[in-house]
Design a protein around this motif. Structure first.
Motif, PDB file in Angstrom:
ATOM      1  N   MET A  40     -75.987 -26.679  14.328  1.00  0.00           N
ATOM      2  CA  MET A  40     -77.424 -26.754  14.541  1.00  0.00           C
ATOM      3  C   MET A  40     -77.866 -28.203  14.742  1.00  0.00           C
ATOM      4  O   MET A  40     -78.738 -28.498  15.577  1.00  0.00           O
ATOM      5  N   GLY A  41     -77.270 -29.102  13.983  1.00  0.00           N
ATOM      6  CA  GLY A  41     -77.595 -30.512  14.139  1.00  0.00           C
ATOM      7  C   GLY A  41     -77.270 -31.029  15.521  1.00  0.00           C
ATOM      8  O   GLY A  41     -78.005 -31.848  16.085  1.00  0.00           O
ATOM      9  N   HIS A  42     -76.164 -30.539  16.101  1.00  0.00           N
ATOM     10  CA  HIS A  42     -75.773 -30.971  17.438  1.00  0.00           C
ATOM     11  C   HIS A  42     -76.669 -30.363  18.521  1.00  0.00           C
ATOM     12  O   HIS A  42     -76.750 -30.896  19.627  1.00  0.00           O
ATOM     13  N   LEU A  43     -77.326 -29.255  18.203  1.00  0.00           N
ATOM     14  CA  LEU A  43     -78.239 -28.623  19.160  1.00  0.00           C
ATOM     15  C   LEU A  43     -79.638 -29.238  19.130  1.00  0.00           C
ATOM     16  O   LEU A  43     -80.387 -29.135  20.105  1.00  0.00           O
ATOM     17  N   GLU A  44     -79.982 -29.865  18.033  1.00  0.00           N
ATOM     18  CA  GLU A  44     -81.353 -30.344  17.850  1.00  0.00           C
ATOM     19  C   GLU A  44     -81.806 -31.344  18.909  1.00  0.00           C
ATOM     20  O   GLU A  44     -82.959 -31.262  19.379  1.00  0.00           O
ATOM     21  N   PRO A  45     -80.979 -32.304  19.344  1.00  0.00           N
ATOM     22  CA  PRO A  45     -81.443 -33.228  20.382  1.00  0.00           C
ATOM     23  C   PRO A  45     -81.875 -32.515  21.669  1.00  0.00           C
ATOM     24  O   PRO A  45     -82.871 -32.894  22.290  1.00  0.00           O
ATOM     25  N   LEU A  46     -81.135 -31.481  22.064  1.00  0.00           N
ATOM     26  CA  LEU A  46     -81.517 -30.733  23.252  1.00  0.00           C
ATOM     27  C   LEU A  46     -82.810 -29.977  23.026  1.00  0.00           C
ATOM     28  O   LEU A  46     -83.720 -30.001  23.867  1.00  0.00           O
ATOM     29  N   MET A  47     -82.924 -29.286  21.893  1.00  0.00           N
ATOM     30  CA  MET A  47     -84.130 -28.508  21.643  1.00  0.00           C
ATOM     31  C   MET A  47     -85.354 -29.411  21.554  1.00  0.00           C
ATOM     32  O   MET A  47     -86.425 -29.081  22.075  1.00  0.00           O
ATOM     33  N   LEU A  72     -69.158 -29.295  36.530  1.00  0.00           N
ATOM     34  CA  LEU A  72     -69.973 -28.822  35.419  1.00  0.00           C
ATOM     35  C   LEU A  72     -70.694 -27.517  35.764  1.00  0.00           C
ATOM     36  O   LEU A  72     -71.627 -27.122  35.067  1.00  0.00           O
ATOM     37  N   SER A  73     -70.261 -26.868  36.805  1.00  0.00           N
ATOM     38  CA  SER A  73     -70.905 -25.621  37.217  1.00  0.00           C
ATOM     39  C   SER A  73     -70.921 -24.609  36.073  1.00  0.00           C
ATOM     40  O   SER A  73     -69.927 -24.433  35.367  1.00  0.00           O
ATOM     41  N   LEU A  74     -72.062 -23.942  35.908  1.00  0.00           N
ATOM     42  CA  LEU A  74     -72.165 -22.891  34.894  1.00  0.00           C
ATOM     43  C   LEU A  74     -71.699 -21.544  35.430  1.00  0.00           C
ATOM     44  O   LEU A  74     -71.726 -20.555  34.695  1.00  0.00           O
ATOM     45  N   ASN A  75     -71.269 -21.489  36.681  1.00  0.00           N
ATOM     46  CA  ASN A  75     -70.630 -20.292  37.237  1.00  0.00           C
ATOM     47  C   ASN A  75     -69.145 -20.357  36.874  1.00  0.00           C
ATOM     48  O   ASN A  75     -68.381 -21.121  37.461  1.00  0.00           O
ATOM     49  N   ARG A 146     -66.500 -32.529  29.171  1.00  0.00           N
ATOM     50  CA  ARG A 146     -67.120 -33.280  30.262  1.00  0.00           C
ATOM     51  C   ARG A 146     -68.558 -33.662  29.931  1.00  0.00           C
ATOM     52  O   ARG A 146     -69.021 -34.761  30.259  1.00  0.00           O
ATOM     53  N   LEU A 147     -69.288 -32.763  29.287  1.00  0.00           N
ATOM     54  CA  LEU A 147     -70.661 -33.078  28.892  1.00  0.00           C
ATOM     55  C   LEU A 147     -70.686 -34.149  27.797  1.00  0.00           C
ATOM     56  O   LEU A 147     -71.576 -35.009  27.773  1.00  0.00           O
ATOM     57  N   THR A 148     -69.708 -34.105  26.896  1.00  0.00           N
ATOM     58  CA  THR A 148     -69.611 -35.120  25.852  1.00  0.00           C
ATOM     59  C   THR A 148     -69.339 -36.482  26.461  1.00  0.00           C
ATOM     60  O   THR A 148     -69.924 -37.498  26.055  1.00  0.00           O
ATOM     61  N   ARG A 149     -68.459 -36.532  27.449  1.00  0.00           N
ATOM     62  CA  ARG A 149     -68.155 -37.802  28.115  1.00  0.00           C
ATOM     63  C   ARG A 149     -69.403 -38.394  28.757  1.00  0.00           C
ATOM     64  O   ARG A 149     -69.573 -39.618  28.792  1.00  0.00           O
ATOM     65  N   ARG A 150     -70.262 -37.537  29.250  1.00  0.00           N
ATOM     66  CA  ARG A 150     -71.506 -38.012  29.885  1.00  0.00           C
ATOM     67  C   ARG A 150     -72.622 -38.219  28.871  1.00  0.00           C
ATOM     68  O   ARG A 150     -73.742 -38.537  29.251  1.00  0.00           O
ATOM     69  N   GLN A 151     -72.313 -38.009  27.613  1.00  0.00           N
ATOM     70  CA  GLN A 151     -73.295 -38.165  26.536  1.00  0.00           C
ATOM     71  C   GLN A 151     -74.532 -37.304  26.793  1.00  0.00           C
ATOM     72  O   GLN A 151     -75.668 -37.731  26.573  1.00  0.00           O
ATOM     73  N   SER A 152     -74.294 -36.103  27.245  1.00  0.00           N
ATOM     74  CA  SER A 152     -75.372 -35.176  27.559  1.00  0.00           C
ATOM     75  C   SER A 152     -75.798 -34.399  26.320  1.00  0.00           C
ATOM     76  O   SER A 152     -74.957 -33.964  25.521  1.00  0.00           O
ATOM     77  N   VAL A 153     -77.111 -34.175  26.189  1.00  0.00           N
ATOM     78  CA  VAL A 153     -77.604 -33.380  25.062  1.00  0.00           C
ATOM     79  C   VAL A 153     -77.178 -31.920  25.188  1.00  0.00           C
ATOM     80  O   VAL A 153     -77.249 -31.165  24.210  1.00  0.00           O
ATOM     81  N   TYR A 154     -76.739 -31.498  26.371  1.00  0.00           N
ATOM     82  CA  TYR A 154     -76.266 -30.131  26.553  1.00  0.00           C
ATOM     83  C   TYR A 154     -74.887 -29.911  25.939  1.00  0.00           C
ATOM     84  O   TYR A 154     -74.433 -28.771  25.812  1.00  0.00           O
ATOM     85  N   ALA A 155     -74.202 -30.980  25.571  1.00  0.00           N
ATOM     86  CA  ALA A 155     -72.857 -30.837  24.996  1.00  0.00           C
ATOM     87  C   ALA A 155     -72.881 -29.981  23.742  1.00  0.00           C
ATOM     88  O   ALA A 155     -71.938 -29.220  23.472  1.00  0.00           O
ATOM     89  N   GLY A 156     -73.948 -30.070  22.963  1.00  0.00           N
ATOM     90  CA  GLY A 156     -74.029 -29.304  21.725  1.00  0.00           C
ATOM     91  C   GLY A 156     -73.965 -27.810  21.939  1.00  0.00           C
ATOM     92  O   GLY A 156     -73.403 -27.076  21.108  1.00  0.00           O
ATOM     93  N   VAL A 157     -74.531 -27.320  23.056  1.00  0.00           N
ATOM     94  CA  VAL A 157     -74.485 -25.882  23.340  1.00  0.00           C
ATOM     95  C   VAL A 157     -73.057 -25.457  23.631  1.00  0.00           C
ATOM     96  O   VAL A 157     -72.573 -24.443  23.105  1.00  0.00           O
TER      97      VAL A 157
END
Length: 232
Positions: A40-47, A72-75, A146-157
């Protein structure tokens, strides 16, 4: 489990309805407790970002990540089959799985779109949902890394999904995906070259409804996925 629907929404194209629903998403994740405080803590920045940031900026960020970066395609089948004929057959099989579970698509996304899969899994028993996620575990691992490498807030999901799937990064399949080069969403010439291949044409039945999903969303007080709220 409503957790899967909440994660589906967090991975959806940002709209005003999504921004307004963040408190309900946060409450759902907390109440079910499937992820635990660490996840949950890792999701909070995105939310937090989705709730208060400028909508245009949120949409631009989403497009740069998921629409203009093929790695990073979600398909999901994009990472396995690319544009080969095998992808079409896999789509048909997945769509039949949805329909057998009483779930029909209500929007323009392909069946292998990760938010769509998560919405379907929210209608299934937890053990079955986790098993289905495990089948795509190597893809989830690659996306999370890949999302972690880009320091993306979506990485938590994606990290949460990896945990739910109990997926490992040291498998042969995950290692192979992570070894593939990542594309640069700002390199338009390179992207044009990558995407010049014909896209798979596979749309859901426009007359199909999604009564199971709508019923769950009504109980959860979350928006229904429709063409108006889907990623463009």
């Amino acid at each position: 489990m409503k957790t899967f629907k909440a994660l589906s929404l967090l991975l959806s194209y940002p709209e005003q309805d999504l921004q307004a629903t963040i408190p309900a998403i946060r409450a759902t994740l907390k109440d079910e407790g499937l992820l635990g405080p660490h996840r949950m803590g890792h999701l909070e920045p995105l939310m937090a970002s989705l709730a208060v940031d400028d909508l245009y900026d949120l949409q631009e960020r989403y497009v740069l990540l998921f629409d203009r970066s093929r790695s990073l395609s979600l398909n999901l089948f994009e990472h396995i089959h690319g544009e080969s004929r095998d992808r079409g057959g896999a789509m048909v099989d997945l769509l039949e799985t949805y329909r057998a579970g009483g779930f029909d698509l209500d929007g323009p996304e392909l069946p292998d779109h990760l938010p769509v899969l998560l919405e379907f899994l929210s209608t299934r028993p937890l053990e079955e949902a986790q098993g289905t996620l495990a089948d795509a575990g190597h893809i989830l691992v690659a996306l999370a890394e890949r999302l972690t490498r880009r320091q993306s807030v979506y990485a938590g999901v994606l990290e949460a999904l990896v945990a739910l799937a109990e997926a490992r990064a040291d498998t042969e399949e995950a290692t192979a995906l992570l070894a593939e080069p990542e594309d640069d969403p700002m390199d338009l010439a390179a992207l044009d070259k990558v995407w010049e291949e014909a896209q798979v044409s596979f749309a859901p039945d426009p007359n199909a409804g999604c009564p199971v999903s709508r019923d769950i969303l009504a109980r959860m007080d979350l928006p229904v996925r429709t063409a108006a709220t889907a990623a463009e």
